[in-house]
Design an enzyme around this catalytic site. Sequence first.
Site, PDB file in Angstrom:
ATOM      1  N   ASP A  51      10.570  27.493  -4.007  1.00  0.00           N
ATOM      2  CA  ASP A  51       9.251  27.262  -3.620  1.00  0.00           C
ATOM      3  C   ASP A  51       8.936  26.119  -2.565  1.00  0.00           C
ATOM      4  O   ASP A  51       7.969  25.669  -2.536  1.00  0.00           O
ATOM      5  CB  ASP A  51       8.203  27.176  -4.882  1.00  0.00           C
ATOM      6  CG  ASP A  51       8.650  26.073  -5.754  1.00  0.00           C
ATOM      7  OD1 ASP A  51       9.594  25.385  -5.436  1.00  0.00           O
ATOM      8  OD2 ASP A  51       7.576  25.693  -6.412  1.00  0.00           O
TER       9      ASP A  51
ATOM     10  N   GLU B 230     -21.390  -2.734  -8.929  1.00  0.00           N
ATOM     11  CA  GLU B 230     -20.246  -3.835  -9.297  1.00  0.00           C
ATOM     12  C   GLU B 230     -20.064  -4.635  -7.975  1.00  0.00           C
ATOM     13  O   GLU B 230     -19.942  -5.996  -8.253  1.00  0.00           O
ATOM     14  CB  GLU B 230     -18.896  -3.100  -9.164  1.00  0.00           C
ATOM     15  CG  GLU B 230     -18.310  -3.512 -10.453  1.00  0.00           C
ATOM     16  CD  GLU B 230     -16.961  -2.773 -10.702  1.00  0.00           C
ATOM     17  OE1 GLU B 230     -16.213  -3.044 -11.762  1.00  0.00           O
ATOM     18  OE2 GLU B 230     -16.404  -2.150  -9.824  1.00  0.00           O
ATOM     19  N   ASP B 231     -20.226  -4.394  -6.729  1.00  0.00           N
ATOM     20  CA  ASP B 231     -20.216  -5.288  -5.674  1.00  0.00           C
ATOM     21  C   ASP B 231     -21.228  -5.705  -4.851  1.00  0.00           C
ATOM     22  O   ASP B 231     -21.222  -6.346  -3.986  1.00  0.00           O
ATOM     23  CB  ASP B 231     -19.265  -4.449  -4.563  1.00  0.00           C
ATOM     24  CG  ASP B 231     -17.800  -4.050  -5.368  1.00  0.00           C
ATOM     25  OD1 ASP B 231     -17.522  -4.766  -6.124  1.00  0.00           O
ATOM     26  OD2 ASP B 231     -16.984  -3.178  -4.850  1.00  0.00           O
TER      27      ASP B 231
ATOM     28  N   HIS C  34     -21.380   4.482  -5.400  1.00  0.00           N
ATOM     29  CA  HIS C  34     -20.722   4.317  -6.846  1.00  0.00           C
ATOM     30  C   HIS C  34     -20.278   2.642  -6.731  1.00  0.00           C
ATOM     31  O   HIS C  34     -19.941   2.291  -7.837  1.00  0.00           O
ATOM     32  CB  HIS C  34     -19.435   5.039  -6.814  1.00  0.00           C
ATOM     33  CG  HIS C  34     -18.274   4.672  -5.751  1.00  0.00           C
ATOM     34  ND1 HIS C  34     -18.236   5.188  -4.562  1.00  0.00           N
ATOM     35  CD2 HIS C  34     -17.215   3.922  -6.050  1.00  0.00           C
ATOM     36  CE1 HIS C  34     -16.884   4.590  -4.081  1.00  0.00           C
ATOM     37  NE2 HIS C  34     -16.358   3.823  -5.057  1.00  0.00           N
TER      38      HIS C  34
HETATM   39 MN    MN Z   1     -14.786   2.356  -4.800  1.00  0.00          MN
END
Ligand code: MN
Length: 737
Positions: A264, A80-81, A76
């Site tokens: 609860d 971008e990187d 993922h």
């Molecule tokens: Mn990430």
Amino acid sequence: MIVHNVTKEEFFTILKEANRKLDFDEIERAFIYAKKAHEGQKRDDGTPYLDHPVGTAVTLAKMGMDTTTIVAGLLHDLAEDTTISLDTIRRDFGDDVFVLVRGATKINNPTTYNREENQIKTLQRMFLAMAKDIRSVLVKLADRMNNMETLEVKSRDKQREIAEQTLDIYAPIANRLGMGEMKGQLEDIAFRYLYPVEFDWVEKYAYRDIQRRLKVVDDLQSVVQDVLKDAKIDVVATDGRVKHKYSLYRKLLRYNKDLDQIHDLVALRVIVPDISTCYEVLGILHNNYQPLPGRIKDYISTPKPNGYQSLHTTVQVQKDEVVEFQVRTAEMHQRAEYGIAAHWHYEEKTLAHVLGKRHSVKPSKKELEWVKALSKWRNEVQDSDEYFESLKIDFFKDRIYVRSPRGDIFDLPEGSTPLDFAYRVHTEVGHKYAGAKVNGRIVKMSQELHNNDVVEILTTKNADGPNRKWMDFVKTSNARAKIRNWLRDKNPTENIEIGKQILDRRIQFLTKLKLSTFIERLTDEDLQRVLDAVEASDFDHLYEALGNGSTTIETIQEKIQRNDPLLFGRIVKLAVHEGLKKEKVHRIDNTKKIRVVVNNDPSLQSSLALCCKPTKKDAITGYLTKKKGIVVHQNDCENLDGNLDKSKFIRAVWEEQFAEQRTITIKALVQRKPGSLRDMTSEIENSGLNVSNIKAGLLNEKQGYVRVQIFVDDITQLEDLCRKIEKLDYVDEVARI
Ligand code: MN
């Protein structure tokens, strides 16, 4: 899940534990690919960057996600990187993975400095990605989960910013997708970074109570198991769950920080094989322990908006000790923890074998409807503040809190009415309901309650008791069940008669035929198919169920439509045919030059606008001007934009369209109460139907009438209107004339 420097072997050990039915070769390929691409990259604390995508992938595996999603989790951050582009990912891993990675990448961090604007942008992107493939949002959530778990390494400012965004966007999205566990975890971590003082306070304040109650629940667990075993109940599992800190904190704020009000804090879950066993268990629990009034929640028959299902009840287990039970099936449990992700889980386990392919099960259309609705709505709401406010409401507020005049707090589902409240207080208060005051003012039975309303129920000893109409005014299944029981105890013959009348009224409304005549138009085989579709043994049973309120016309329709669509189509066709055949068709006046009908009145003159020159294929609208009378523009004509006077817009249609419409007239008898005629009229005006004429008047001291002429081109419009009008609490009868 936080991972550090995992080797390939360790990674696969974790994966195999989480989910055995994965394409491990493909995942291995992605692992090696990601490792190479992120080679040498470090996170802020100096650990290898690869830890992050691997942690994301592990979280996805634990959610039960499929191979494609896990591969996307590993990849993922590449686009971008690293130097690897989305196109390269598409080439190497195919379209599915590409769509997921692209979706997750696009959601990424916004660029403006305005917080609210950022939130909206992120949400918008999220909706877009969801509409394409919801799995990309699951990748994003797992990504966020890992970022939160490793938030320690970031600067103080970054921590706050990320935590804030998580509370504003990611946790609510997880919640809306039904992913209770992820939502709770995200919130708790964000809570710790955003409000450290409060976080510590909750932890210390609640700690002793939690320990004590955990012990109680622990002891109780074996007792309950024995009790259920004696009753021959098959228990899949029981476990004690501690409330998440952030939701506890929010609840404490609502209850003046009084821990005794939080029932609860620790709950005991009982998981059984099927739904009927859930109700059985509830019965057994109530036989053994005193239930607290008003604390039984049936989220099985009425699931929460995010799909959550369970039976909740709070019972007294010792003198000063109450415990909340949550009873559900294994499937409901899966869904409560993993929400929408559970779909992929099941697929791996069951359907995949049958169908022989992997990605066959998607979330149902219905579950994705809200996503569509929200993005569509976004286009309509120009004001971003308003949009954001409404988003918040939809996300956070599915419960409201109202008070009795004595100050007792009751929580009800959003949309609840005073009648729900009455039944919540006590069954008898409900049955004797004569009216209600909200914040000191008398209100209608259909009035929606809001947060912090003070609700007072007026009762009378000689009340007639519930009638069928009450069912339309309650939101809670609790109230509905009580009304239904009351009605059911009435004489069956009476209920059969009432049921017949209900159906007869609706059929007459739609078709102008008596029920008996309409039934004659159907063959014996069709009638049998109707019974099969609604699972009734004979028509008397069906009428009785309708009469005592255990079913509705809408439910019957839904069942026929679902179980026998062909038959449904035939019946609708018959109804449309019968219902509209005798109504008049408009004639086109060939002598007129401009063939536009404005305000449903063929005699009115109008002219076509010169600016946009509408033609017959355009949707049009009229606008009243001082000099030129009614001018007809294209709907999207630029000149209609801006600050024009809304009241001067006039409905316009091409004459051909007008000619196809038919007019019907309906008449409603309404009780004479202040404002009732006006309310009714505005209900019709707001129905979106094309009304040509409304008349209203008084019949006698007690009753008035409203006569409406409506253009219809579709029987379903009529049905909607009929349903809406019948639900008004002062309407006695609706009929077509
Ligand atoms: Mn990430």
